[in-house]
Motif scaffolding. Structure first.
Motif, PDB file in Angstrom:
ATOM      1  N   ALA A  97       0.825  -1.206   0.000  1.00  0.00           N
ATOM      2  CA  ALA A  97       0.000   0.000   0.000  1.00  0.00           C
ATOM      3  C   ALA A  97       0.864   1.262   0.000  1.00  0.00           C
ATOM      4  O   ALA A  97       0.584   2.219  -0.743  1.00  0.00           O
ATOM      5  CB  ALA A  97      -0.934  -0.010   1.216  1.00  0.00           C
ATOM      6  N   LEU A  98       1.921   1.275   0.811  1.00  0.00           N
ATOM      7  CA  LEU A  98       2.779   2.458   0.880  1.00  0.00           C
ATOM      8  C   LEU A  98       3.440   2.746  -0.463  1.00  0.00           C
ATOM      9  O   LEU A  98       3.484   3.904  -0.905  1.00  0.00           O
ATOM     10  CB  LEU A  98       3.852   2.260   1.953  1.00  0.00           C
ATOM     11  CG  LEU A  98       3.569   2.884   3.321  1.00  0.00           C
ATOM     12  CD1 LEU A  98       2.380   2.212   3.997  1.00  0.00           C
ATOM     13  CD2 LEU A  98       4.794   2.809   4.230  1.00  0.00           C
ATOM     14  N   VAL A  99       3.940   1.710  -1.113  1.00  0.00           N
ATOM     15  CA  VAL A  99       4.622   1.920  -2.395  1.00  0.00           C
ATOM     16  C   VAL A  99       3.631   2.358  -3.470  1.00  0.00           C
ATOM     17  O   VAL A  99       3.889   3.311  -4.223  1.00  0.00           O
ATOM     18  CB  VAL A  99       5.368   0.641  -2.820  1.00  0.00           C
ATOM     19  CG1 VAL A  99       5.904   0.782  -4.247  1.00  0.00           C
ATOM     20  CG2 VAL A  99       6.516   0.359  -1.862  1.00  0.00           C
ATOM     21  N   LEU A 100       2.484   1.674  -3.556  1.00  0.00           N
ATOM     22  CA  LEU A 100       1.487   2.033  -4.556  1.00  0.00           C
ATOM     23  C   LEU A 100       1.041   3.481  -4.390  1.00  0.00           C
ATOM     24  O   LEU A 100       0.987   4.252  -5.370  1.00  0.00           O
ATOM     25  CB  LEU A 100       0.281   1.099  -4.448  1.00  0.00           C
ATOM     26  CG  LEU A 100      -0.907   1.438  -5.352  1.00  0.00           C
ATOM     27  CD1 LEU A 100      -0.524   1.321  -6.829  1.00  0.00           C
ATOM     28  CD2 LEU A 100      -2.097   0.527  -5.042  1.00  0.00           C
ATOM     29  N   CYS A 101       0.730   3.873  -3.155  1.00  0.00           N
ATOM     30  CA  CYS A 101       0.204   5.218  -2.933  1.00  0.00           C
ATOM     31  C   CYS A 101       1.281   6.285  -3.075  1.00  0.00           C
ATOM     32  O   CYS A 101       0.982   7.421  -3.469  1.00  0.00           O
ATOM     33  CB  CYS A 101      -0.480   5.286  -1.576  1.00  0.00           C
ATOM     34  SG  CYS A 101      -1.965   4.247  -1.486  1.00  0.00           S
ATOM     35  N   ASP A 102       2.518   5.933  -2.797  1.00  0.00           N
ATOM     36  CA  ASP A 102       3.623   6.864  -3.037  1.00  0.00           C
ATOM     37  C   ASP A 102       3.734   7.162  -4.533  1.00  0.00           C
ATOM     38  O   ASP A 102       3.896   8.318  -4.937  1.00  0.00           O
ATOM     39  CB  ASP A 102       4.929   6.264  -2.519  1.00  0.00           C
ATOM     40  CG  ASP A 102       6.151   7.068  -2.946  1.00  0.00           C
ATOM     41  OD1 ASP A 102       6.248   8.241  -2.567  1.00  0.00           O
ATOM     42  OD2 ASP A 102       6.985   6.505  -3.690  1.00  0.00           O
TER      43      ASP A 102
END
Length: 376
Positions: A310-315
């Motif tokens: 989630a962190l990578v996708l949303c970044d």
């Protein structure tokens, strides 16, 4: 400005709610569709490694998690037998960095509630008892048909709907979790005062007998065995199976056996594993968390990897001006090899046990600790 303005998320687990938090924080309109009729979480507890705790800080929930969890920087190894002798107590790797404990145990529903509260406080809408029934997409968006008969058009659909992801099937990815050969009993029990960190017992009739504190009062205990068909087992029988299967283990297991009862939430699942070995998206639909990859909990990275997805996708979405191949290529580059390494290492640890061979466990764990110590 984010590359997306309206996003739908299938699934309200760690991956789905983490995505909802980050997107809503960035001003995106977010709707989460969860198949269950209310907030719930299977099982009793979850072990969270330091890299998961680091991710929770980014989500703005570390203070709440810290107040509800039990953390430790040590891991104990014990032998079977009535005295359960301690073989070693070793420092656990602080993969989240010096500001976080090495690991924490937590009651799963507490974590789910904290994440839900954070997401909804930022404006995300969570709809229970509703799923995505069908989807079509074009270059500009995704049209959804929902199980309540309504429809929606969104810029992006995130499939965070777990091991048996319906979204994965809808976009034509024929990858499914496969059993690894092991099954696990879990129970939620009072914490004996002597238990201050996770202990793992190797040897005896079980592959692993272990426990992990989740609060000052409670912990979860588990037994790992050869996978069996336990579908016909009644709750009463499940309690008795855990009692009998743990008789070779002393120490705190004596109290665990005595405390097992109707309120212990005893459950049984098989270890499974899968990995989408390639891009996790098809157009404007992307899979994350257990929908994209899963592994047995031998190195306790499932929750951490879901949050990292989630962190990578949303970044990437927050920095992009469009949903395009460049963004998807970056997502694949940052997530696929890391997830593959975690899955393969988790499987290797289990396979050594299934084969009854002495593998290089310290070396493997050291490599995973080095990998996960670097933010995704």
């Amino acid at each position: 400005m984010s590359a997306v303005q309206r996003v739908a998320i299938a699934g309200a687990g760690i991956a789905g709610l983490a995505s909802a938090i980050l997107l809503a924080e960035d001003g995106v309109e977010v709707d989460v569709y969860e198949i269950k009729p209310e907030l719930s979480a299977l099982g009793s507890g979850i072990t969270l490694q330091g890299n998961a705790l680091r991710s929770f800080a980014r989500l703005g929930i570390w203070d709440e998690v810290q107040a509800k969890c039990w953390s430790s920087d040590r891991l104990g190894l014990r032998a079977p037998g009535p005295d359960a002798p301690v073989i070693a107590v070793i420092p656990d790797a602080k993969t989240g960095g010096p500001d976080f404990p090495a690991a924490a145990g937590m009651y799963r529903p507490d974590l789910a509630q904290i994440m839900l509260d954070r997401a909804t406080s930022l404006g995300a809408r969570v709809h229970y008892g509703i799923v995505v029934d069908a989807l079509t997409q074009d270059a500009d968006g995704v049209d959804l048909t929902l199980s309540d008969g309504s429809t929606a058009r969104v810029d992006l659909l995130i499939g965070a709907d777990g091991l048996n992801s319906a979204v994965r099937t809808m976009i034509g990815i024929d990858v499914k979790p496969e059993p690894t050969g092991m099954g696990i009993w879990r129970a939620f029990v009072p914490r004996p005062k002597e238990v201050t960190h996770t202990d793992l017992y190797y040897g005896g009739p079980m592959y692993i007998a272990g426990y992990c504190p989740t609060s000052d009062a409670m912990m979860y205990a588990y037994l790992v065995e050869d996978k069996q068909d336990r579908t016909a087992v009644t709750p009463e029988q499940a309690i008795e199976i855990m009692r009998e299967s743990s008789r070779a283990y002393g120490g705190p297991w004596e109290q665990i056996r005595e405390s097992l009862g109707a309120d212990s939430r005893v459950n049984y699942t098989w270890f499974t594993s899968h990995l989408i070995d390639g891009p996790w998206n098809r157009g404007r639909v992307v899979l994350i968390g257990d929908a994209a990859h899963s592994c047995p909990p031998t190195i306790a990275q499932g929750g951490a990897q879901a949050a990292e997805d989630a962190l990578v996708l949303c970044d990437i979405l927050a920095r992009a001006t469009a949903v395009d191949d460049a963004g998807w290529d970056e997502f694949t580059r940052r997530r696929l090899d890391r997830a593959r390494t975690i899955v393969e290492a988790s499987l290797q640890l289990g396979q050594w046990q299934l084969d009854h061979v002495q593998g290089d466990v310290p070396g493997l764990m050291g490599r995973i600790a080095a990998l996960t110590s670097v933010p995704a």
